[in-house]
Write a protein that holds these residues in place. Structure first.
Motif, PDB file in Angstrom:
ATOM      1  N   GLY A  92      21.237 -55.338  -4.551  1.00  0.00           N
ATOM      2  CA  GLY A  92      20.415 -56.487  -4.827  1.00  0.00           C
ATOM      3  C   GLY A  92      20.669 -57.654  -3.693  1.00  0.00           C
ATOM      4  O   GLY A  92      19.786 -58.444  -3.382  1.00  0.00           O
ATOM      5  N   VAL A  93      21.962 -58.054  -3.373  1.00  0.00           N
ATOM      6  CA  VAL A  93      21.998 -59.045  -2.421  1.00  0.00           C
ATOM      7  C   VAL A  93      21.393 -58.843  -1.212  1.00  0.00           C
ATOM      8  O   VAL A  93      20.732 -59.647  -0.654  1.00  0.00           O
ATOM      9  CB  VAL A  93      23.612 -59.124  -2.199  1.00  0.00           C
ATOM     10  N   ALA A  94      21.495 -57.632  -0.727  1.00  0.00           N
ATOM     11  CA  ALA A  94      20.835 -57.195   0.759  1.00  0.00           C
ATOM     12  C   ALA A  94      19.269 -57.130   0.538  1.00  0.00           C
ATOM     13  O   ALA A  94      18.713 -57.942   1.591  1.00  0.00           O
ATOM     14  CB  ALA A  94      21.311 -55.740   0.949  1.00  0.00           C
ATOM     15  N   GLY A  95      18.610 -56.878  -0.495  1.00  0.00           N
ATOM     16  CA  GLY A  95      17.347 -56.750  -0.627  1.00  0.00           C
ATOM     17  C   GLY A  95      16.796 -58.276  -0.896  1.00  0.00           C
ATOM     18  O   GLY A  95      15.744 -58.898  -0.151  1.00  0.00           O
ATOM     19  N   SER A  96      17.527 -59.155  -1.460  1.00  0.00           N
ATOM     20  CA  SER A  96      17.140 -60.565  -1.604  1.00  0.00           C
ATOM     21  C   SER A  96      17.157 -61.514  -0.368  1.00  0.00           C
ATOM     22  O   SER A  96      16.431 -62.076   0.105  1.00  0.00           O
ATOM     23  CB  SER A  96      17.974 -61.273  -2.737  1.00  0.00           C
ATOM     24  N   LEU A  97      18.320 -61.125   0.443  1.00  0.00           N
ATOM     25  CA  LEU A  97      18.675 -61.869   1.769  1.00  0.00           C
ATOM     26  C   LEU A  97      17.488 -61.237   2.869  1.00  0.00           C
ATOM     27  O   LEU A  97      17.081 -61.984   3.558  1.00  0.00           O
ATOM     28  CB  LEU A  97      20.019 -61.303   2.363  1.00  0.00           C
ATOM     29  N   SER A  98      17.051 -60.080   2.633  1.00  0.00           N
ATOM     30  CA  SER A  98      15.593 -59.322   3.410  1.00  0.00           C
ATOM     31  C   SER A  98      14.583 -60.345   3.244  1.00  0.00           C
ATOM     32  O   SER A  98      13.612 -60.363   4.084  1.00  0.00           O
ATOM     33  CB  SER A  98      15.501 -58.227   2.997  1.00  0.00           C
TER      34      SER A  98
ATOM     35  N   VAL B 243       9.635 -53.652   3.227  1.00  0.00           N
ATOM     36  CA  VAL B 243      10.015 -52.608   2.530  1.00  0.00           C
ATOM     37  C   VAL B 243      11.648 -52.715   2.307  1.00  0.00           C
ATOM     38  O   VAL B 243      12.278 -52.248   1.375  1.00  0.00           O
ATOM     39  CB  VAL B 243       9.837 -51.380   3.678  1.00  0.00           C
ATOM     40  N   PRO B 244      12.485 -53.484   3.065  1.00  0.00           N
ATOM     41  CA  PRO B 244      13.871 -53.614   2.894  1.00  0.00           C
ATOM     42  C   PRO B 244      14.063 -54.434   1.431  1.00  0.00           C
ATOM     43  O   PRO B 244      14.933 -53.975   0.843  1.00  0.00           O
ATOM     44  CB  PRO B 244      14.522 -54.141   4.071  1.00  0.00           C
ATOM     45  N   VAL B 245      13.100 -55.158   1.190  1.00  0.00           N
ATOM     46  CA  VAL B 245      13.174 -56.138  -0.075  1.00  0.00           C
ATOM     47  C   VAL B 245      13.005 -55.305  -1.023  1.00  0.00           C
ATOM     48  O   VAL B 245      13.674 -55.320  -2.311  1.00  0.00           O
ATOM     49  CB  VAL B 245      12.238 -57.495   0.122  1.00  0.00           C
ATOM     50  N   LEU B 246      12.032 -54.364  -1.037  1.00  0.00           N
ATOM     51  CA  LEU B 246      11.493 -53.631  -2.314  1.00  0.00           C
ATOM     52  C   LEU B 246      12.562 -52.585  -2.444  1.00  0.00           C
ATOM     53  O   LEU B 246      12.984 -52.290  -3.771  1.00  0.00           O
ATOM     54  CB  LEU B 246      10.279 -52.795  -1.871  1.00  0.00           C
ATOM     55  N   VAL B 247      12.976 -51.748  -1.373  1.00  0.00           N
ATOM     56  CA  VAL B 247      14.087 -50.811  -1.670  1.00  0.00           C
ATOM     57  C   VAL B 247      15.354 -51.397  -2.211  1.00  0.00           C
ATOM     58  O   VAL B 247      16.119 -50.656  -3.182  1.00  0.00           O
ATOM     59  CB  VAL B 247      14.465 -50.099  -0.300  1.00  0.00           C
ATOM     60  N   GLY B 248      15.687 -52.392  -1.496  1.00  0.00           N
ATOM     61  CA  GLY B 248      16.969 -53.201  -1.999  1.00  0.00           C
ATOM     62  C   GLY B 248      17.064 -53.434  -3.584  1.00  0.00           C
ATOM     63  O   GLY B 248      17.921 -53.361  -4.421  1.00  0.00           O
TER      64      GLY B 248
ATOM     65  N   LEU C  98      18.776 -67.918  -3.267  1.00  0.00           N
ATOM     66  CA  LEU C  98      19.205 -67.875  -4.837  1.00  0.00           C
ATOM     67  C   LEU C  98      19.423 -66.703  -5.537  1.00  0.00           C
ATOM     68  O   LEU C  98      20.478 -66.518  -6.266  1.00  0.00           O
ATOM     69  CB  LEU C  98      18.018 -69.003  -5.753  1.00  0.00           C
ATOM     70  N   CYS C  99      18.549 -65.736  -5.292  1.00  0.00           N
ATOM     71  CA  CYS C  99      18.837 -64.291  -5.944  1.00  0.00           C
ATOM     72  C   CYS C  99      20.036 -63.715  -5.144  1.00  0.00           C
ATOM     73  O   CYS C  99      20.677 -62.914  -6.054  1.00  0.00           O
ATOM     74  CB  CYS C  99      17.609 -63.643  -5.616  1.00  0.00           C
ATOM     75  N   ALA C 100      20.236 -63.957  -4.067  1.00  0.00           N
ATOM     76  CA  ALA C 100      21.429 -63.198  -3.395  1.00  0.00           C
ATOM     77  C   ALA C 100      22.633 -63.902  -3.934  1.00  0.00           C
ATOM     78  O   ALA C 100      23.658 -63.254  -4.289  1.00  0.00           O
ATOM     79  CB  ALA C 100      21.472 -63.499  -1.838  1.00  0.00           C
ATOM     80  N   LEU C 101      22.656 -65.291  -4.203  1.00  0.00           N
ATOM     81  CA  LEU C 101      23.735 -66.011  -4.593  1.00  0.00           C
ATOM     82  C   LEU C 101      24.127 -65.429  -6.334  1.00  0.00           C
ATOM     83  O   LEU C 101      25.161 -65.338  -6.599  1.00  0.00           O
ATOM     84  CB  LEU C 101      23.522 -67.381  -4.785  1.00  0.00           C
ATOM     85  N   LEU C 102      23.005 -65.269  -7.095  1.00  0.00           N
ATOM     86  CA  LEU C 102      23.106 -65.016  -8.369  1.00  0.00           C
ATOM     87  C   LEU C 102      23.528 -63.365  -8.570  1.00  0.00           C
ATOM     88  O   LEU C 102      24.508 -63.054  -9.190  1.00  0.00           O
ATOM     89  CB  LEU C 102      21.763 -65.239  -9.119  1.00  0.00           C
ATOM     90  N   TRP C 103      23.058 -62.490  -7.505  1.00  0.00           N
ATOM     91  CA  TRP C 103      23.609 -61.312  -7.565  1.00  0.00           C
ATOM     92  C   TRP C 103      25.164 -61.100  -7.069  1.00  0.00           C
ATOM     93  O   TRP C 103      25.804 -60.345  -7.766  1.00  0.00           O
ATOM     94  CB  TRP C 103      22.925 -60.346  -6.571  1.00  0.00           C
ATOM     95  N   ALA C 104      25.382 -61.945  -6.112  1.00  0.00           N
ATOM     96  CA  ALA C 104      26.876 -61.931  -5.556  1.00  0.00           C
ATOM     97  C   ALA C 104      27.676 -62.372  -6.744  1.00  0.00           C
ATOM     98  O   ALA C 104      29.040 -61.726  -6.930  1.00  0.00           O
ATOM     99  CB  ALA C 104      26.941 -62.805  -4.539  1.00  0.00           C
ATOM    100  N   ALA C 105      27.192 -63.342  -7.508  1.00  0.00           N
ATOM    101  CA  ALA C 105      27.963 -64.113  -8.626  1.00  0.00           C
ATOM    102  C   ALA C 105      28.110 -62.962  -9.823  1.00  0.00           C
ATOM    103  O   ALA C 105      29.392 -62.802 -10.445  1.00  0.00           O
ATOM    104  CB  ALA C 105      27.381 -65.407  -9.180  1.00  0.00           C
ATOM    105  N   ALA C 106      27.101 -62.051 -10.113  1.00  0.00           N
ATOM    106  CA  ALA C 106      27.308 -61.233 -11.130  1.00  0.00           C
ATOM    107  C   ALA C 106      28.219 -59.990 -10.681  1.00  0.00           C
ATOM    108  O   ALA C 106      28.846 -59.567 -11.360  1.00  0.00           O
ATOM    109  CB  ALA C 106      25.747 -60.695 -11.094  1.00  0.00           C
TER     110      ALA C 106
END
Length: 476
Positions: A354-360, A374-379, A449-457
């Motif tokens: 999820g972190v990787a997809g969000s950063l994409s 595509v990397p966003v969707l796959v992640g 924001l999503c990458a930070l939340l995935w990482a915090a989780a």
């Protein structure tokens, strides 16, 4: 409460192993049908809205409430649905939920006006709230061994995920072929078959009548959760800032009232000490973060495809397949991984994806080609596919063995409410798709924001969810 030995299943001990296994598999499929209907009706109506508007009227606000009335009441009554199942028996409450859902679907299909349809959709949400925690509790009781339970939850989560792409595709086909009312007529025979199968195959006697129902707590929970989701829906629409602020204040007051009631009630609906279990509170917080970021990001990406790049609905659905396919296919695989390694490894793997997809999302611009998306969707799809069944298994394992409806209700409430908040918050960050410059900046903010939340989780998972075979010390 002592666990039933793996492979037997509560209520199947007198049957031959092959017969018992076959009946438990059919029970799982029936519960999956119930779950599929609940999730399908979140999305299937969207493609029917233009036809509904032409026939029934009601304006834009009315059409929005055709969708939102279901989501608000579903989130509001999930906790009560789980508590009722623990008290009166989950088979009984699942059948009641199916009956109410079927009756509401019948009312939806025959609605003469937009107001009637909105009321019927709200009733559908109440039926779904009775049904959803019960299906999960029945699966948990039918497959009591941790390994087999994890595999069953993977299938349950995979069928649930299939409803996301199936909703627009099935709804589009039915609306085109026979009209919007068929979207609701379809539920009626499916519900009837599922109710009969539940009565025939699911053992009864799983209720605990000595668990008294905290009616004031149930009422406050329903009011607070409904108000929170309504506030999120209003914030994402055209409602004035003052109205949203007043609703947010009301939500906070109701939530505080519910927390106070649970602390002083002699038989609280949600015992406060439950959240002192580190694994339980951590798993449900991760589930909320998953839906806030995942559902919210899916909404934003859909806005990007249709609002910025002006793709048609069917083409947009096809473009979203790299998200939906791993989401649906990954859940059964996750069930097997959880059975072997416990929920923590697949949870961490899903969160990192999820972190990787969000950063994409940071590489995506208004005129970007599809390959950058595509990397966003796959992640996101692979991340949620690995995470969903694992986080549900973690929450159920950490909850009280004798109250699976409570554990299921809390987990589903966390996910439903967080998903609505994610759509509102992340949707407000990107703003109007027609304003390409601000939308691009908002899209990148959503990615960060999503990458930070995935990482915090992920950090929360390491801290709270025990390794396979480790004792849960979260209460200490």
């Amino acid at each position: 409460m002592k666990k039933t030995p793996s492979g037997t299943g509560r209520g199947y001990q007198g049957l031959a192993p092959t017969t018992a296994g076959r009946r438990r598999t059919i029970v799982l499929l029936v519960m999956c049908v119930g779950m599929f209907l609940v999730q399908l009706d979140v999305t299937v109506v969207n493609v029917a809205l233009p036809s509904i508007g032409r026939e029934l009227g009601g304006g834009l606000s009315g059409l929005q409430w055709v969708v939102d009335a279901y989501s608000v009441t579903l989130a509001a009554f999930l906790l009560a649905g789980g508590a009722l199942g623990d008290r009166w028996g989950h088979r009984r409450v699942v059948v009641a939920g199916l009956g109410l859902f079927g009756l509401a679907s019948l009312l939806c299909a025959s609605s003469p006006a937009a107001g009637v349809l909105i009321g019927a959709r709200a009733l559908q949400g109440v039926g779904a709230a009775l049904l959803l925690p019960g299906t999960l509790a029945v699966v948990q009781r039918t497959f009591p061994g941790r390994a087999e339970q994890a595999r069953a939850l993977g299938i349950w989560a995979g069928v649930s995920a299939l409803a996301l792409p199936a909703g627009p595709l099935l709804g589009g086909f039915l609306v085109t072929a026979t009209g919007w009312r068929a979207v609701f007529w379809l539920n009626v025979p499916l519900v009837a078959v599922a109710a009969l199968a539940t009565l025939r195959l699911v053992p009864g006697g799983d209720g605990t009548p000595e668990h008294r129902m905290d009616l004031p707590g149930a009422a406050l929970a329903a009011a607070a959760l409904g108000s929170i989701v309504y506030c999120a829906v209003a914030a994402g629409g055209d409602t004035s800032t003052v109205t949203v602020a007043v609703e947010a204040l009301l939500s906070a007051v109701l939530l505080a009232g519910f927390v106070w009631r649970e602390r002083v009630a002699p038989a609280p609906m949600v015992p406060p000490e439950l959240f002192r279990r580190r694994a339980f509170s951590g798993a449900n917080a991760v589930a909320a973060a998953m839906n806030f970021t995942g559902i919210g990001a899916v909404f934003v990406v859909t806005l990007y495809i249709q609002g910025v790049q002006h793709r048609g609905a069917f083409q947009a659905g096809l473009m979203m397949l790299p998200l939906f396919v791993p989401l649906a296919a990954g859940a059964p695989l996750t069930g097997r991984l959880v059975a072997r390694f416990g929920p923590r490894p697949p949870m961490l793997a899903g969160l990192l994806l999820g972190v990787a997809g969000s950063l994409s999302l940071l590489a995506v611009a208004p005129d970007s080609g599809y390959l950058l998306l595509v990397p966003v969707l796959v992640g996101l799809g692979a991340g949620m596919g690995l995470l969903t069944a694992a986080v549900v298994a973690a929450a159920l394992r950490a909850g009280p063995d004798d109250r699976p409806g409570l554990s299921s209700g809390v987990n589903n409430t966390a996910r439903q409410a967080a998903g609505a908040l994610g759509i509102a918050v992340l949707g407000s960050l990107v703003g109007d798709p027609a304003a390409h410059g601000s939308f691009r900046a908002g899209l990148h903010q959503v990615g960060l924001l999503c990458a930070l939340l995935w990482a915090a989780a992920a950090l929360l998972t390491v801290w709270s969810v025990p390794r396979q075979g480790a004792e849960d010390t979260s209460a200490s």
